[in-house]
Scaffold this active site. Structure first.
Site, PDB file in Angstrom:
ATOM      1  N   GLN A  78       0.840  -1.201   0.000  1.00 38.37           N
ATOM      2  CA  GLN A  78       0.000   0.000   0.000  1.00 38.37           C
ATOM      3  C   GLN A  78       0.872   1.248   0.000  1.00 38.37           C
ATOM      4  O   GLN A  78       1.067   1.882   1.036  1.00 38.37           O
ATOM      5  CB  GLN A  78      -0.903  -0.033   1.243  1.00 38.37           C
ATOM      6  CG  GLN A  78      -1.912   1.065   1.316  1.00 38.37           C
ATOM      7  CD  GLN A  78      -3.158   0.744   0.530  1.00 38.37           C
ATOM      8  OE1 GLN A  78      -3.580  -0.401   0.483  1.00 38.37           O
ATOM      9  NE2 GLN A  78      -3.741   1.739  -0.074  1.00 38.37           N
ATOM     10  N   PHE A  79       1.401   1.626  -1.156  1.00 32.35           N
ATOM     11  CA  PHE A  79       2.277   2.793  -1.228  1.00 32.35           C
ATOM     12  C   PHE A  79       1.557   4.079  -0.855  1.00 32.35           C
ATOM     13  O   PHE A  79       2.185   5.050  -0.415  1.00 32.35           O
ATOM     14  CB  PHE A  79       2.927   2.922  -2.617  1.00 32.35           C
ATOM     15  CG  PHE A  79       2.015   3.441  -3.683  1.00 32.35           C
ATOM     16  CD1 PHE A  79       1.986   4.798  -3.974  1.00 32.35           C
ATOM     17  CD2 PHE A  79       1.194   2.585  -4.407  1.00 32.35           C
ATOM     18  CE1 PHE A  79       1.146   5.291  -4.965  1.00 32.35           C
ATOM     19  CE2 PHE A  79       0.361   3.067  -5.387  1.00 32.35           C
ATOM     20  CZ  PHE A  79       0.332   4.425  -5.676  1.00 32.35           C
ATOM     21  N   THR A  80       0.225   4.101  -0.951  1.00 35.09           N
ATOM     22  CA  THR A  80      -0.524   5.326  -0.644  1.00 35.09           C
ATOM     23  C   THR A  80      -0.486   5.686   0.839  1.00 35.09           C
ATOM     24  O   THR A  80      -0.910   6.781   1.211  1.00 35.09           O
ATOM     25  CB  THR A  80      -1.989   5.216  -1.122  1.00 35.09           C
ATOM     26  OG1 THR A  80      -2.614   4.115  -0.470  1.00 35.09           O
ATOM     27  CG2 THR A  80      -2.055   5.033  -2.632  1.00 35.09           C
TER      28      THR A  80
END
Length: 152
Positions: A78-80
């Protein structure tokens, strides 16, 4: 490294119509990797995750770990989690680890959690367009950041 740990009754991850991971009782762990993360961050976070006592005991108190309840983990990249929204309305993800750094760490975290848990951790697909289906239990949600260990 940042993680959002959600206690769930069940969860699954689907990519392009195929289920890549599915669990019953346990955690969905959303994992964000930052460029500056190192193996020590991963080890600290994995230990915290498997030892979190957020499942109910016989008196209804959050006193049991995922190991105590024979729970499962669904790990999702989950890079966000590194979104910066200071300027304007379009988030910047400049602090998120690039794929050549983040993907190996995500895969290694999956293996480390599997080793600590004593069973296979279910995974999403790094960089994939994932659809996560879950039923929050509680809801209980814990946010951790390895750059702020003193507060966790």
């Amino acid at each position: 490294m940042r993680a959002v740990i959600q206690r769930v009754t069940h969860a699954s991850c689907t990519v392009e119509g195929a289920i890549t991971g599915k669990i019953e009782q346990g955690f969905v762990v959303l994992l964000g990797v930052e460029e500056s993360d190192i193996k020590d961050d991963m080890t600290w976070l994995a230990q915290k995750i498997v030892n979190l006592r957020i499942f109910s005991d016989e008196q209804g108190l959050m006193n049991k770990s995922i190991q105590d309840v024979a729970g499962n983990i669904l790990l999702i990249s989950q890079f966000t989690l590194f979104a910066q929204t200071k300027k304007g309305n379009r988030p910047s993800f400049i602090r998120a680890g690039k794929p050549d750094i983040a993907k190996p760490m995500y895969l290694e975290m999956g293996q480390l959690l599997s080793d600590l848990l004593g069973k296979e951790v279910q995974m999403g697909v790094f960089g994939g367009d994932m659809k996560i289906d879950l039923l929050n239990d509680g809801p209980v949600t814990i946010i951790m950041n390895t750059k702020d260990k003193d507060n966790f």
